[in-house]
Design an enzyme around this catalytic site. Structure first.
Site, PDB file in Angstrom:
ATOM      1  CB  CYS A 286      -0.940  -0.003   1.205  1.00 26.98           C
ATOM      2  SG  CYS A 286      -2.115  -1.361   1.156  1.00 26.98           S
TER       3      CYS A 286
HETATM    4  N1  LIG Z   1      -2.640  -5.983   1.830  1.00 25.92           N
HETATM    5  C1  LIG Z   1      -3.147  -4.941   2.442  1.00 25.92           C
HETATM    6  O1  LIG Z   1      -2.860  -4.706   3.611  1.00 25.92           O
HETATM    7  C2  LIG Z   1      -4.125  -4.011   1.765  1.00 25.92           C
HETATM    8  C3  LIG Z   1      -4.786  -3.049   2.542  1.00 25.92           C
HETATM    9  C4  LIG Z   1      -5.690  -2.195   1.926  1.00 25.92           C
HETATM   10  C5  LIG Z   1      -5.899  -2.287   0.560  1.00 25.92           C
HETATM   11  N2  LIG Z   1      -5.230  -3.218  -0.189  1.00 25.92           N
HETATM   12  C6  LIG Z   1      -5.517  -3.291  -1.615  1.00 25.92           C
HETATM   13  O2  LIG Z   1      -6.307  -4.446  -1.878  1.00 25.92           O
HETATM   14  C7  LIG Z   1      -5.974  -4.995  -3.152  1.00 25.92           C
HETATM   15  C8  LIG Z   1      -5.578  -6.450  -2.998  1.00 25.92           C
HETATM   16  O3  LIG Z   1      -4.429  -6.521  -2.195  1.00 25.92           O
HETATM   17  P1  LIG Z   1      -3.961  -7.866  -1.494  1.00 25.92           P
HETATM   18  O4  LIG Z   1      -2.933  -7.457  -0.500  1.00 25.92           O
HETATM   19  O5  LIG Z   1      -5.114  -8.660  -1.039  1.00 25.92           O
HETATM   20  O6  LIG Z   1      -3.279  -8.596  -2.729  1.00 25.92           O
HETATM   21  P2  LIG Z   1      -2.831 -10.145  -2.790  1.00 25.92           P
HETATM   22  O7  LIG Z   1      -1.756 -10.225  -3.812  1.00 25.92           O
HETATM   23  O8  LIG Z   1      -2.565 -10.653  -1.414  1.00 25.92           O
HETATM   24  O9  LIG Z   1      -4.114 -10.904  -3.294  1.00 25.92           O
HETATM   25  C9  LIG Z   1      -4.669 -10.729  -4.565  1.00 25.92           C
HETATM   26  C10 LIG Z   1      -5.233 -12.059  -5.040  1.00 25.92           C
HETATM   27  O10 LIG Z   1      -5.867 -11.833  -6.297  1.00 25.92           O
HETATM   28  C11 LIG Z   1      -5.632 -12.961  -7.107  1.00 25.92           C
HETATM   29  N3  LIG Z   1      -5.858 -12.579  -8.497  1.00 25.92           N
HETATM   30  C12 LIG Z   1      -5.091 -11.825  -9.308  1.00 25.92           C
HETATM   31  N4  LIG Z   1      -5.697 -11.672 -10.506  1.00 25.92           N
HETATM   32  C13 LIG Z   1      -6.861 -12.334 -10.439  1.00 25.92           C
HETATM   33  C14 LIG Z   1      -7.927 -12.540 -11.357  1.00 25.92           C
HETATM   34  N5  LIG Z   1      -7.899 -12.018 -12.579  1.00 25.92           N
HETATM   35  N6  LIG Z   1      -8.968 -13.299 -10.957  1.00 25.92           N
HETATM   36  C15 LIG Z   1      -9.006 -13.840  -9.711  1.00 25.92           C
HETATM   37  N7  LIG Z   1      -8.023 -13.670  -8.806  1.00 25.92           N
HETATM   38  C16 LIG Z   1      -6.983 -12.917  -9.162  1.00 25.92           C
HETATM   39  C17 LIG Z   1      -4.207 -13.357  -6.771  1.00 25.92           C
HETATM   40  O11 LIG Z   1      -3.938 -14.690  -7.134  1.00 25.92           O
HETATM   41  C18 LIG Z   1      -4.190 -13.138  -5.244  1.00 25.92           C
HETATM   42  O12 LIG Z   1      -4.571 -14.303  -4.556  1.00 25.92           O
HETATM   43  C19 LIG Z   1      -4.878  -4.108  -3.708  1.00 25.92           C
HETATM   44  O13 LIG Z   1      -5.444  -3.128  -4.521  1.00 25.92           O
HETATM   45  C20 LIG Z   1      -4.293  -3.449  -2.479  1.00 25.92           C
HETATM   46  O14 LIG Z   1      -3.705  -2.196  -2.762  1.00 25.92           O
HETATM   47  C21 LIG Z   1      -4.353  -4.095   0.396  1.00 25.92           C
END
Ligand SMILES: NC(=O)c1ccc[n+]([C@@H]2O[C@H](COP(=O)([O-])OP(=O)(O)OC[C@H]3O[C@@H](n4cnc5c(N)ncnc54)[C@H](O)[C@@H]3O)[C@@H](O)[C@H]2O)c1
Length: 448
Positions: A286
């Site tokens: 983030c």
């Molecule tokens: N990690 C955090 O603390 C956090 C906090 C707030 C916001 N976010 C936001 O949330 C979003 C997700 O982050 P995250 O940390 O969960 O990412 P992550 O990488 O942990 O998880 C994303 C998942 O999406 C899957 N994926 C990718 N493309 C796909 C598709 N086309 N169809 C289905 N699945 C698909 C991946 O395999 C993965 O399991 C991002 O935009 C991030 O900026 C993250």
């Protein structure tokens, strides 16, 4: 507001009854905990992920996130939770939440490909009456300018997104930012208010009803761009304030003032001050990334986001500062960095989590190696580290039995499982970037 139209009323009723079927695309650090929250409230949840290994683990009752124990997955399964990579099953869903990654590309620009791939795959499978919510962090305008057109162009049934307060259209679309803070147990997830902004007031109302069933408070805003910007403001605020204390830390070091003592004193002020702490640099998916989504978008409006750029510059320099200070501390002991054995403690980007993304440890290790240091690392969450988007290390976590054999122990991540007193006792030199040795007095400690 009373919802116009039987289609939206019916969906709202199903949400309020907890009988709506929730689909969550992307079962990562954000999507999986969200799926479990809905399951806890007896919603039927189906998770979608392109990563077959994750799907298999979850359906086998396992977990791949350390802070989510397998028994939580089993409990959710008992409420109907399952994982799949079969996008055709999206038709069954009443609500679809999109939680896919939003990284930067090699030019430091937004990489929306995960969102666009997901939405393109979703569009032909849309069904009238569904609510689609984007949760991935992104620049203001993404929902209206990217998601809505792709949904409308990609479905053969000519389904339209509901716009305006007439309620005309077939699909409801909203944006709701994720405020998950991994490793922070001070606020229960349910107590983190959920912001939601729909393309249309009905979509906002449906979104508020949905999130109101798992969060104690929802905050409705007038449009998706406001919700998108809210998330970026929150993360830019953190990035800028962390950069401020990182810069002041360097000044304080020259002035022989302990920045942590200063922050402790300043935070006794009951108003107008919120403490932020310096460290070895930013990490995670983030804070190092999200601000640049806005810088990029701002250019379209002929606007330069100077605070974001300056904070990025200062925070991005911190690993270099840490390596320079480590070299200086070794130099004081008549040792060159080249050829010195350095043990880096902590690979994760912050304390007690199993997330390596953008971790400053990765950069610090690469910089130390470039300058000829012989580097090992220890991290209870990462037995080994291979290759990722921005690193290529191929190392295994070493034991802490031989701390005394290293010329320097460099604390980059202050995991709570470390016995810092024992490390200080046994090590020849401890360089501490996190104030983990707070309160300890030893000539072997250098805080930076
Ligand atoms: N990690 C955090 O603390 C956090 C906090 C707030 C916001 N976010 C936001 O949330 C979003 C997700 O982050 P995250 O940390 O969960 O990412 P992550 O990488 O942990 O998880 C994303 C998942 O999406 C899957 N994926 C990718 N493309 C796909 C598709 N086309 N169809 C289905 N699945 C698909 C991946 O395999 C993965 O399991 C991002 O935009 C991030 O900026 C993250």
């Amino acid at each position: 507001m009373a919802l116009a139209g039987s289609q939206s009323q019916e969906l709202k009723q199903r949400i309020e009854d907890h009988t709506s079927h929730i689909g969550i695309i992307g079962l990562g650090y954000v999507g999986l905990p969200l799926a479990l929250l809905f399951s806890e409230e007896r919603f039927r949840v189906t998770g979608f992920d392109i990563d077959e290994a994750k799907v298999k683990t979850l359906n086998g009752g396992g977990s791949y996130i350390v802070r989510i124990p397998p028994n939580e997955i089993a409990r959710a399964q008992a409420s109907g939770f399952e994982a799949t990579s079969d996008y055709d099953r999206l038709r069954e869903m009443d609500v679809v939440l999109i939680c896919v990654p939003t990284p930067l590309n090699e030019y430091h620009e937004p990489d929306l490909s995960y969102i666009t791939d997901t939405v393109k795959a979703l569009a032909p499978r849309l069904r009238a009456g569904q609510l689609i919510v984007l949760e991935s962090t992104t620049y203001p305008g993404t929902t209206d300018e990217v998601v809505v057109p792709l949904l409308e162009q990609g479905n053969s049934a000519a389904l339209r997104v509901v716009r305006g307060d007439t309620g005309k259209g077939d699909i409801y679309v909203a944006f709701s930012p994720e405020r998950e803070d991994p490793g922070n147990d001070t606020v229960a997830r349910r107590d983190i208010p959920k912001v939601v902004g729909g393309v249309d007031p009905i979509a906002t109302e449906l979104g508020a009803a949905l999130y109101g069933s798992i969060f104690n408070r929802t905050v409705s805003v007038s449009k998706p761009a406001v919700a998108e910007m809210t998330k970026l403001l929150e993360n830019i605020y953190r990035s800028v304030n962390i950069a401020l204390v990182n810069e002041l830390k360097q000044l304080c070091a020259r002035m022989e003032i302990d920045i942590f003592e200063v922050i402790d004193a300043a935070k006794t002020k009951p108003f107008g001050f919120q403490p932020f702490y310096p460290g070895p640099g930013l990490g995670g998916h983030c804070i190092p990334i999200d601000p640049f989504y806005l810088s990029w978008k701002a250019k379209q409006f002929d606007f330069r986001t100077r605070f974001i750029e300056l904070a990025g510059e200062i925070n991005g320099r911190m690993p270099y500062y840490v390596v320079d200070e480590t070299a200086a501390a070794l130099n004081e002991r008549r040792k060159p960095l080249k050829g010195s054995r350095v043990l880096v403690l902590g690979m994760a980007y912050k304390r007690d989590i199993d997330d390596l993304r953008e971790s400053p440890s990765l950069t610090i290790i690469e910089l130390l190696q470039q300058r000829g240091a012989l580097v090992d690392y220890n991290d209870p969450f990462f037995p080994s580290v291979g290759r990722g988007r921005h690193y290529d290390l191929h190392m295994r976590s070493t034991s802490l039995d031989k701390v005394g054999e290293y010329d320097c122990v460099l604390i980059v991540t202050d995991h709570s499982s470390y016995d810092y007193a024992a490390i200080v006792r046994d090590a020849q030199l401890v360089v501490d970037t996190r104030n983990a040795t707070r309160g300890m007095n030893s000539p072997n400690i250098v805080r930076c």
